[in-house]
Design a protein around this motif. Structure first.
Motif, short mmCIF file in Angstrom:
data_model
loop_
_atom_site.label_atom_id
_atom_site.label_comp_id
_atom_site.label_asym_id
_atom_site.label_seq_id
_atom_site.Cartn_x
_atom_site.Cartn_y
_atom_site.Cartn_z
N ALA A 34 0.83 -1.20 0.00
CA ALA A 34 0.00 0.00 0.00
C ALA A 34 0.87 1.26 0.00
CB ALA A 34 -0.93 0.00 1.20
N ASP A 35 1.96 1.22 0.73
CA ASP A 35 2.86 2.37 0.75
C ASP A 35 3.45 2.61 -0.63
OD1 ASP A 35 2.39 2.79 3.43
OD2 ASP A 35 4.14 1.63 4.08
N GLN A 36 3.83 1.54 -1.32
CA GLN A 36 4.41 1.67 -2.65
C GLN A 36 3.38 2.20 -3.65
OE1 GLN A 36 7.65 1.30 -3.33
NE2 GLN A 36 7.24 2.02 -5.39
N LEU A 37 2.14 1.69 -3.55
CA LEU A 37 1.09 2.17 -4.45
C LEU A 37 0.81 3.65 -4.21
CD1 LEU A 37 -1.44 -0.79 -4.44
CD2 LEU A 37 -0.08 0.02 -6.37
N TRP A 44 -4.86 5.43 -6.66
CA TRP A 44 -6.09 5.98 -7.21
C TRP A 44 -6.66 5.08 -8.30
CZ3 TRP A 44 -8.12 8.91 -3.92
CH2 TRP A 44 -7.34 9.72 -3.12
N VAL A 45 -5.79 4.35 -8.98
CA VAL A 45 -6.27 3.38 -9.96
C VAL A 45 -7.03 2.27 -9.26
CG1 VAL A 45 -5.55 1.72 -11.72
CG2 VAL A 45 -4.40 3.93 -11.55
N VAL A 46 -6.48 1.81 -8.15
CA VAL A 46 -7.13 0.76 -7.36
C VAL A 46 -8.48 1.25 -6.85
CG1 VAL A 46 -6.93 -0.67 -5.30
CG2 VAL A 46 -4.92 -0.26 -6.72
N VAL A 47 -8.50 2.47 -6.33
CA VAL A 47 -9.75 3.05 -5.82
C VAL A 47 -10.77 3.19 -6.95
CG1 VAL A 47 -10.77 5.12 -4.80
CG2 VAL A 47 -8.64 4.20 -3.88
N ALA A 48 -10.32 3.62 -8.12
CA ALA A 48 -11.24 3.80 -9.25
C ALA A 48 -11.82 2.46 -9.71
CB ALA A 48 -10.52 4.48 -10.40
#
Length: 87
Positions: A34-37, A44-48
């Motif tokens: 998560a820190d790397q993302l 934000w891609v994951v959230v989208a």
């Protein structure tokens, strides 16, 4: 195989308490992935993607509800017409 009731309660207590006894130690640095993302701006891609999937499920459920409502009305009208024809 059925367990006697006097064995069920201690077994249930052991199962309920075992998750705290066998839990991993907390991570002091946080979650590396998560820190790397977050650092790369890809979070934000994951959230989208998660938001799009959630929105798709909501839209599907709304459409399904309206289709079921139409079918219920049709069945209700058919049964009403059948009872009028018989009576």
């Amino acid at each position: 195989m059925r367990l006697p009731s006097f064995l069920k309660f201690p077994l249930a207590a052991l199962v309920l308490l075992s998750h705290t006894l066998m839990a991993q130690q907390p991570v002091s640095n946080g979650v590396e992935m998560a820190d790397q993302l977050r650092a790369d701006g890809k979070i934000w891609v994951v959230v989208a993607v998660i938001a799009a999937v959630f929105a798709g499920i909501i839209i599907y459920l709304i459409r399904l509800d309206s289709q079921i409502g139409k079918l219920e009305k049709e069945v209700k009208n058919q049964t009403k017409h059948k009872t009028q024809d018989v009576g």
